[in-house]
Design a protein around this motif. Structure first.
Motif, PDB file in Angstrom:
ATOM      1  N   SER A 160       0.589  -1.403  -0.109  1.00 55.96           N
ATOM      2  CA  SER A 160      -0.259  -0.285   0.061  1.00 55.96           C
ATOM      3  C   SER A 160       1.075   1.564  -0.093  1.00 55.96           C
ATOM      4  O   SER A 160       0.457   2.719  -0.553  1.00 55.96           O
ATOM      5  N   TYR A 161       1.700   0.933   0.555  1.00 55.61           N
ATOM      6  CA  TYR A 161       2.495   2.410   0.668  1.00 55.61           C
ATOM      7  C   TYR A 161       1.872   3.319   1.662  1.00 55.61           C
ATOM      8  O   TYR A 161       1.511   2.698   2.581  1.00 55.61           O
ATOM      9  N   THR A 162       1.814   4.353   1.438  1.00 53.98           N
ATOM     10  CA  THR A 162       1.118   5.126   1.907  1.00 53.98           C
ATOM     11  C   THR A 162       0.041   5.494   1.768  1.00 53.98           C
ATOM     12  O   THR A 162      -1.488   6.789   2.377  1.00 53.98           O
ATOM     13  N   GLY A 163      -0.980   4.366   1.390  1.00 52.89           N
ATOM     14  CA  GLY A 163      -2.546   3.700   0.546  1.00 52.89           C
ATOM     15  C   GLY A 163      -3.283   4.790   0.132  1.00 52.89           C
ATOM     16  O   GLY A 163      -4.053   4.586   0.407  1.00 52.89           O
ATOM     17  N   ALA A 164      -2.347   4.927  -0.742  1.00 46.41           N
ATOM     18  CA  ALA A 164      -2.637   5.736  -2.038  1.00 46.41           C
ATOM     19  C   ALA A 164      -4.578   5.026  -2.467  1.00 46.41           C
ATOM     20  O   ALA A 164      -5.622   5.330  -2.350  1.00 46.41           O
ATOM     21  N   PHE A 165      -4.077   3.959  -3.359  1.00 45.38           N
ATOM     22  CA  PHE A 165      -5.473   3.479  -3.662  1.00 45.38           C
ATOM     23  C   PHE A 165      -6.390   2.465  -2.431  1.00 45.38           C
ATOM     24  O   PHE A 165      -7.564   3.089  -2.503  1.00 45.38           O
ATOM     25  N   GLY A 166      -6.043   2.828  -1.339  1.00 46.93           N
ATOM     26  CA  GLY A 166      -7.079   2.137  -0.226  1.00 46.93           C
ATOM     27  C   GLY A 166      -7.572   3.649   0.547  1.00 46.93           C
ATOM     28  O   GLY A 166      -9.185   3.857   0.526  1.00 46.93           O
ATOM     29  N   VAL A 167      -7.001   4.879   0.163  1.00 43.30           N
ATOM     30  CA  VAL A 167      -7.598   5.891   0.838  1.00 43.30           C
ATOM     31  C   VAL A 167      -8.650   6.152  -0.394  1.00 43.30           C
ATOM     32  O   VAL A 167     -10.347   6.890  -0.371  1.00 43.30           O
ATOM     33  N   TYR A 168      -8.781   6.089  -2.027  1.00 41.91           N
ATOM     34  CA  TYR A 168      -9.740   6.096  -3.103  1.00 41.91           C
ATOM     35  C   TYR A 168     -10.982   5.375  -2.150  1.00 41.91           C
ATOM     36  O   TYR A 168     -11.833   5.340  -2.643  1.00 41.91           O
ATOM     37  N   ALA A 169     -10.237   4.288  -1.827  1.00 34.86           N
ATOM     38  CA  ALA A 169     -11.421   2.790  -1.756  1.00 34.86           C
ATOM     39  C   ALA A 169     -12.839   3.475  -0.421  1.00 34.86           C
ATOM     40  O   ALA A 169     -13.183   3.977  -1.119  1.00 34.86           O
ATOM     41  N   ALA A 170     -12.156   4.235   0.669  1.00 34.25           N
ATOM     42  CA  ALA A 170     -12.631   4.255   1.414  1.00 34.25           C
ATOM     43  C   ALA A 170     -13.090   5.825   0.899  1.00 34.25           C
ATOM     44  O   ALA A 170     -14.386   5.703   1.281  1.00 34.25           O
TER      45      ALA A 170
END
Ligand code: SAH
Length: 397
Positions: A230-240
């Motif tokens: 995830s590194y600093t979570g870019a994909f996950g932030v978009y998902a959330a």
């Protein structure tokens, strides 16, 4: 203006005539005029006919990188300025998008600037000088960037392995303007992210995935998502932000995970509703499989498993293993976003690897989308080596 020159072996002018920007050491018959490494040279065919102009470094396998095929185009301050101007102009649409403040300004060979990378993070420009030939033009290049963009700061992150092949040490530091803040905030499609340009990976952020990230929200509603690597979570932030019920971030770097948590908060999300797992994704996903955990959406964005063509076999095994695990962890109808940033793994090979992984996982999968590096990371048609990021969106049954 006349420069020392490099004479190619007979027949080796072909790739130059096809405008490929690299001349390998094996193509060179001899060098005349005793150019120092890094100096500008003329390239001539075996019969002495003029072909191109570039910079030489005998320390590197790539002996010459071509700068121009126009005999009348000298390599001077105006040359660098023109090339930078063109690179910046071709990002004009991006630069006008108020929702995106970070993108690549210069993508090396594919922007006619071999060895140069420049990324924009709002008021901060981060540069990488990857070759000795380019080192000689640092001031002209920095003047050009300062002139065209008037950033508050230009920071160097030339701490990359490729410099070793050029006989260059790593270099990091402020070059122009103010010292950049320890972390600065950028916008990407309206999402806010902290970026640490001085210490983060690459120049601070994986800008090349921007267009791919924008495709994620379509699959996020109520999803339980796994953001692998995830590194600093870019994909996950978009998902959330896109409605995912819960994101599980998996990453070896503790500090990067810490920033991922802060990035969620920065976007109005509640980090405590999500999960942060520090560890090796291969082991973590195996653990999830053992526990019988499943997900609706999995993103896999691993680091470059194949730095060179020699690593392809080993890398292919790595990609297969991690994707096999993902296929096993997805619920029927689930979505896999899987990418590879290894230039040595072609899109075709990557698709075959995913095919093998799905087969071994006993799952059926459909390709429903193709992923690639963003348009600010162009690939010159003459330079297919510029392609490195590829990926697939699969629906898994
Ligand atoms: N998806 C991220 C970029 C990922 S880059 C984004 O969009 O910003 C790859 C990441 O994988 C790096 O942060 C690196 O620290 C991490 N990494 C490398 N090997 C790993 C492993 N075996 N398990 C988990 N993370 C790993």
């Amino acid at each position: 203006m006349s420069y020392p020159y490099v004479i190619l072996k007979s027949g080796r002018e072909r790739s130059v005539l096809r405008r490929h920007p690299w001349i390998f050491s094996g193509a060179v018959a001899r060098v005349e005029g005793q150019p120092a490494n890094g100096e500008v040279v003329e390239v001539r065919d075996a019969g002495g006919g003029w072909l191109a102009r570039g910079y030489i470094n005998r320390h590197s396998q790539i002996t010459v990188r071509i700068l121009t095929w126009d005999p009348d185009e000298g390599i001077d301050r105006a040359f660098w300025r023109r090339r930078l101007e063109q690179a910046v102009a071709s990002r004009a649409t991006l630069s006008r998008d108020p929702g995106t403040t970070a993108y690549r300004l210069v993508h090396a060979e594919s922007d006619g600037l071999p060895g140069l990378v420049a990324d924009r993070y709002g008021e901060c420009v981060v540069v990488q000088f990857l070759t000795l030939g380019l080192e000689r033009w640092r001031e002209e290049i920095l003047d050009g960037l300062a002139d065209l963009l008037a950033p508050q700061t230009i920071f160097e992150r030339s701490d990359v392995e490729v410099r070793e092949k050029e006989g260059l040490p790593p270099r990091v530091g402020r070059l122009r303007g103010e010292e950049p803040p320890q972390r600065l905030e950028i916008l990407e499609h309206g999402h806010r992210f902290w970026v640490e340009v001085q210490t983060g990976q690459k120049t601070g952020f994986y800008l090349d995935q921007r267009e791919n990230r924008a495709r994620l929200p379509a699959f996020c509603a109520e999803a339980e998502m796994l953001d692998g690597f995830s590194y600093t979570g870019a994909f996950g932030v978009y998902a959330a932000c896109g409605g995912a019920a819960r994101v599980t971030f998996v990453e070896t770097s503790g500090p990067a995970l810490g920033v991922a948590r802060q990035n969620l908060a920065l976007n109005g999300q509640r980090p405590e509703e999500h999960e942060f797992v520090e560890g090796n994704a291969f082991q973590v996903l195996r653990g999830f499989r053992a526990e019988g955990r499943t997900f609706d959406l999995i993103v896999l964005d691993p680091p470059k498993f194949a730095p060179t063509a020699r690593d392809v076999r080993r890398a292919a095994r790595g990609y297969k293993d991690i994707n096999l695990l993902a296929f096993q962890l997805l619920r029927p109808g689930g979505i896999l976003f899987s990418t590879s940033c290894s230039g040595a793994i072609s899109a075709d090979l990557f698709q075959k690897i995913l095919f093998g992984a799905a087969l071994d996982a006993g799952r059926e999968a459909q390709i429903i989308g193709y992923l690639h590096q963003g348009s600010d990371h162009p690939v010159a048609l003459t330079f297919p080596e510029g392609t490195y990021l590829k990926g697939l969106i699969c629906r898994v049954w």
